[in-house]
Design an enzyme around this catalytic site. Structure first.
Site, PDB file in Angstrom:
ATOM      1  N   ASP A 364       0.843  -1.206   0.000  1.00 42.78           N
ATOM      2  CA  ASP A 364       0.000   0.000   0.000  1.00 42.78           C
ATOM      3  C   ASP A 364       0.875   1.251   0.000  1.00 42.78           C
ATOM      4  OD1 ASP A 364      -2.316   1.871   1.013  1.00 42.78           O
ATOM      5  OD2 ASP A 364      -3.275  -0.059   0.631  1.00 42.78           O
ATOM      6  N   ASP A 365       0.296   2.358   0.378  1.00 42.11           N
ATOM      7  CA  ASP A 365       0.922   3.683   0.371  1.00 42.11           C
ATOM      8  C   ASP A 365       2.264   3.671   1.103  1.00 42.11           C
ATOM      9  OD1 ASP A 365       1.282   6.362   0.206  1.00 42.11           O
ATOM     10  OD2 ASP A 365      -0.509   6.919   1.341  1.00 42.11           O
ATOM     11  N   LYS A 474      -4.169  -1.096  -6.837  1.00 42.96           N
ATOM     12  CA  LYS A 474      -5.203  -0.370  -6.091  1.00 42.96           C
ATOM     13  C   LYS A 474      -5.001   1.113  -6.419  1.00 42.96           C
ATOM     14  CE  LYS A 474      -6.442   0.607  -1.235  1.00 42.96           C
ATOM     15  NZ  LYS A 474      -6.034   0.285   0.150  1.00 42.96           N
ATOM     16  N   TRP A 475      -5.987   1.710  -7.088  1.00 41.16           N
ATOM     17  CA  TRP A 475      -5.902   3.115  -7.542  1.00 41.16           C
ATOM     18  C   TRP A 475      -6.714   3.959  -6.566  1.00 41.16           C
ATOM     19  CZ3 TRP A 475      -4.837   4.896 -12.985  1.00 41.16           C
ATOM     20  CH2 TRP A 475      -5.151   6.234 -13.183  1.00 41.16           C
ATOM     21  N   ASP A 476      -6.008   4.793  -5.819  1.00 42.12           N
ATOM     22  CA  ASP A 476      -6.668   5.557  -4.758  1.00 42.12           C
ATOM     23  C   ASP A 476      -6.899   6.997  -5.200  1.00 42.12           C
ATOM     24  OD1 ASP A 476      -7.718   6.039  -2.246  1.00 42.12           O
ATOM     25  OD2 ASP A 476      -6.035   5.132  -1.182  1.00 42.12           O
ATOM     26  N   MET A 477      -7.727   7.723  -4.462  1.00 47.07           N
ATOM     27  CA  MET A 477      -8.034   9.133  -4.764  1.00 47.07           C
ATOM     28  C   MET A 477      -8.565   9.727  -3.470  1.00 47.07           C
ATOM     29  SD  MET A 477     -10.446  11.523  -5.597  1.00 47.07           S
ATOM     30  CE  MET A 477     -10.752  12.769  -6.791  1.00 47.07           C
ATOM     31  N   CYS A 524     -10.476   2.854  -5.448  1.00 46.45           N
ATOM     32  CA  CYS A 524     -10.584   3.205  -4.037  1.00 46.45           C
ATOM     33  C   CYS A 524     -10.577   4.722  -3.974  1.00 46.45           C
ATOM     34  CB  CYS A 524      -9.355   2.636  -3.303  1.00 46.45           C
ATOM     35  SG  CYS A 524      -9.177   3.185  -1.598  1.00 46.45           S
ATOM     36  N   ASP A 546     -12.925   2.538   4.498  1.00 35.27           N
ATOM     37  CA  ASP A 546     -11.780   2.362   5.398  1.00 35.27           C
ATOM     38  C   ASP A 546     -12.231   1.828   6.746  1.00 35.27           C
ATOM     39  OD1 ASP A 546      -9.891   3.147   3.592  1.00 35.27           O
ATOM     40  OD2 ASP A 546      -9.872   5.234   4.236  1.00 35.27           O
TER      41      ASP A 546
END
Ligand code: GLA
Length: 739
Positions: A364-365, A474-477, A524, A546
């Site tokens: 993840d991040d 996993k494409w987050d925003m 995501c 989350d």
């Protein structure tokens, strides 16, 4: 034939298996909504157009406003005097508002065209038929095509609109909504999905009053506050009975869904791109395409609506090669480590998870730039080798050596002011001249309406994914859009920013999928802030929230699964006490709830005690045995904690009734009460079923073989359980050799 045109009455009739939809055209070319509801053999009466009550202008020109106030428009426009909500507002070159549309022509075709740059439902020529109605504003030279695609087997009609400037003036579009429906009020309530971060998609029924009731997002994303969905329910509608008219929007930006009750008790429901902040220039020869709205009608409660939409999304919207495959069990370290990791910690977590049966590790991040917290680094998509010694390939190889797939988190649409990217290109962030843009999570939004910005982030990200041979992304925003100014758009185009942003994001995702056609892709957005049908066109699963607490998840997943197939919901088991609410729930219940979705674990499993790891191994086994029921089965909501029950209960049954899985979660236990009956659905009434308890305590099944009709009518007694306990029952037709 799903679509018929009757020239004698000038009526179009659209039929699905259980529904009909009717459109009528007046002598002077106004296009009106005649009917939507249970399938009828004929639609010949034009009285639904109410022309006898308020004659059209050709007959009684002196009272045109009265006509406009009550005519049931199929696609209402603003300016001429219909004071209800409009779908299309046009401003002429002289800056004057006004538009009126008149029927010109129609086409009926097998199949369904796509929409350039936008997600769009699809189907073969045998599965879908499309009607196009051409309307014109002769003064502006504006051509509007209303498109209706009829998916007969799913009872779904998809609407969209194309607006073309066929004249010589430079026009501006103040709004272009995608669908509208005028109908008589029958005591309707509106069903919507509302929430916030950590509490996404809670269903809520709103009783309608005169005036406008709005469900909308103005945040640049579909948002957790409101979902791009509206349902109109008749009084007493529940899971199994009553009527619902539903609209869902295939779009991932701000939206408007609205029900307006007029002074004549007529209801107008509209859905489309959020008009606030929208102003689109349309030069001669240009076309604007409005996204698709999905319509379905059920006379058998919300349950039928759910099953219509599930089938429709599975068959006709989700493109991913993964949509019908059992997804690998994922382990994500985020909630276990946050930013505090290096590759050796990640490998330890992956190895421990592999021992328990996890099949894919997701990093993840935190792996790039100076990303040690959420204050810095977004935009700098090069591997931080202090954390990942030797680079991404070394980590990826170590993960693969464990026999696991490898996935990576990215957040391509964003930038931290404290980043090399921002320092080099401060004008690439969306912002207003002379104002400090509002930060959220210390980040700004990149102006991805610009090709050079899209390229600048996609190129390094794609390089890393290629190097790592990533199996999953996993494409987050992680923030909303504010300070809506673009350094690249001229002063007349600033009102195009929000929609161009969404188009830019879709183009970036399309590029990712073109380079990695086999990728397992998950969207995501701060949890579930962009969980919408638009994103499902790109990714077969979306992170739901989350909030991974099993009890909080009941409501979130109930809301989402009312609309979307279960496997679309990312759902993970995390540690207790839960990070959001501090609640301590049993591991079995956390797994039973997460297993309804796209399943995984989200924790530092190296800290997990051995006896819990044993349970996890058993859960992995259950996932492989029973999850295919979630992938192929029909979903039935049996009881709902959100409706003040002390427990929650849902089931999936294979369409032929041969096998089913029931999950029951006791939210709060109560002393000195008896068991509760639940009434399974979707079983074969003629068959005998063997019943096995596959998870949970609480008493043996004393009569392990029961008939389908008895189970559905007389019910199945669930024993009283303690707080947060759960049970999963597997039902299999007695002659199937599958228990
Ligand atoms: C968002 C996501 C989380 C996680 C973090 C990382 O909040 O919803 O799952 O990826 O970002 O910063």
């Amino acid at each position: 034939m799903s679509i018929q045109y009757f020239s004698d009455t000038h009526i179009f009739k659209l039929d699905t298996e259980r529904t009909s939809y009717g459109i009528g055209v007046t002598e002077d070319g106004y296009v009106g909504h005649l009917y939507y509801g249970p399938r009828v053999r004929r639609l010949s009466a034009r009285e639904g157009l109410r022309l006898h009550e308020a004659p059209p202008p050709a007959e009684l020109g002196r009272e045109k406003l009265a006509f406009l106030a009550s005519f049931p428009f199929e696609y209402p426009t603003g300016g001429a005097g219909d004071f209800r909500e409009s779908c299309l507002d046009v401003i002429s070159e002289q800056g004057k508002p006004g538009c009126e549309l008149f029927y010109r022509d129609y086409r009926i075709m097998d199949g369904k065209p796509g929409l350039p740059g936008l997600p769009a439902a699809f189907g073969t020529e045998r599965e879908v038929q499309t009607l196009e109605l051409d309307l014109e504003d002769p003064v502006l030279g504006l051509l509007v095509t209303l498109r209706y695609s009829v998916f007969a087997a799913e009872d779904v009609i998809v609407r969209s609109v194309l607006v073309r400037n066929g004249g010589t003036q430079r026009l501006r579009l103040g709004r272009v909504l995608s669908a509208s429906m005028d109908m008589d009020n029958r005591g309707f309530s509106a069903l919507g999905m509302f929430g916030a971060w950590g509490r996404e998609c809670h269903k809520e029924s709103i009783s309608l009053h005169h005036g406008r009731q709005v469900i909308s997002s103005e945040r640049g994303v579909s948002s957790p506050q409101a979902h791009p969905f509206i349902g109109l329910t008749t009084p007493g509608t529940d899971e199994e009975k009553g009527e619902i008219y539903a609209m869902n929007f295939i779009y991932s930006g701000g939206f408007l869904a609205e029900a307006e009750l007029s002074m004549f008790d007529q209801l107008r429901v509209v859905m489309g791109i959020q008009p606030r902040g929208f102003l689109w220039r349309l030069a001669p020869g240009e076309t604007f395409a409005a996204p698709e709205a999905v319509l379905t009608y059920s006379a058998e409660g919300t349950g039928r609506m759910t099953r219509n939409l599930h089938r429709f999304y599975r068959e006709h919207l989700i493109r991913s090669p993964w949509k019908n495959r059992t997804r690998p069990i994922l382990i994500n370290h985020w909630e276990g480590t946050f930013f505090d990791y290096d590759s050796s910690r990640l490998i330890r977590i992956a190895a421990a998870a592999r021992e328990c049966g996890a099949e894919m590790f997701v990093m993840d991040d935190g792996w790039f730039g100076a990303r040690d917290s959420d204050n810095a680094g977004l935009g700098d998509w090069f591997v931080n080798e202090e954390k990942l010694a030797g680079g991404i390939c070394v980590l990826a190889e170590s993960i693969r050596a464990l026999g696991m797939k490898f996935g990576i988190w990215v957040e391509p649409e964003m930038v931290n002011p404290d980043s090399e990217l921002f320092r080099a290109h401060p004008d690439w962030a969306i912002q207003l001249d002379g104002r400090e843009p509002s930060r959220s999570r210390n980040q700004l939004v990149l102006d991805i309406t610009r090709r050079e910005v899209r390229d600048a982030v996609m190129e390094p990200i794609l390089n890393v994914l290629h190097e790592a041979e990533a199996d999953y992304v996993k494409w987050d925003m992680n923030r909303y859009l504010s300070d809506l100014g673009s350094a690249a758009l001229d002063e007349e185009s600033q009102g195009e920013l929000l929609h161009r942003y969404v188009l830019g994001m879709y183009e970036m995702q399309e590029r990712l999928l073109a380079e990695f056609p086999e990728l397992l892709f998950e969207n995501c957005s701060s949890g579930g802030a962009r969980f919408d049908p638009g994103m499902l066109y790109y990714s077969p699963q979306i992170w739901s929230s989350d909030d991974t607490d099993a009890i909080e998840r009941l409501r979130i997943q109930e809301g989402l699964s009312m609309l979307y197939p279960m496997t679309c919901m990312g759902a993970h088991v995390s540690e207790v006490p839960n990070d959001q609410v501090g609640r301590v729930t049993p591991l079995e219940t956390r797994a039973n709830v997460a297993m309804a979705g796209s399943f995984g674990y989200e924790l530092d499993i190296t800290r997990t005690p051995e006896e819990e790891k044993e349970l996890m191994r058993a859960q992995v086994g259950r996932y492989h045995r029973y999850h295919p029921l979630y992938e192929r089965g029909e979903y039935y909501r049996l009881r709902s904690w959100s409706e003040a029950e002390p427990f929650d209960c849902w089931m999936v049954a294979l369409p032929d009734g041969s096998e089913a899985l029931i999950t029951y979660v006791q939210v709060l236990g109560r002393p000195n009460v008896g068991g509760r009956k639940i009434y399974p659905r979707g079983l074969d009434p003629e068959a005998e079923y063997r019943i096995a308890l596959v998870s949970g305590e609480g008493g043996e099944q004393r009569e392990p073989v029961r008939s389908g009709d008895e189970l559905m009518r007389a019910g199945l007694l669930m024993p009283p359980l303690r707080d947060f306990e759960s049970r999963v029952l597997h039902l299999v037709r007695s002659w199937e050799d599958r228990i």
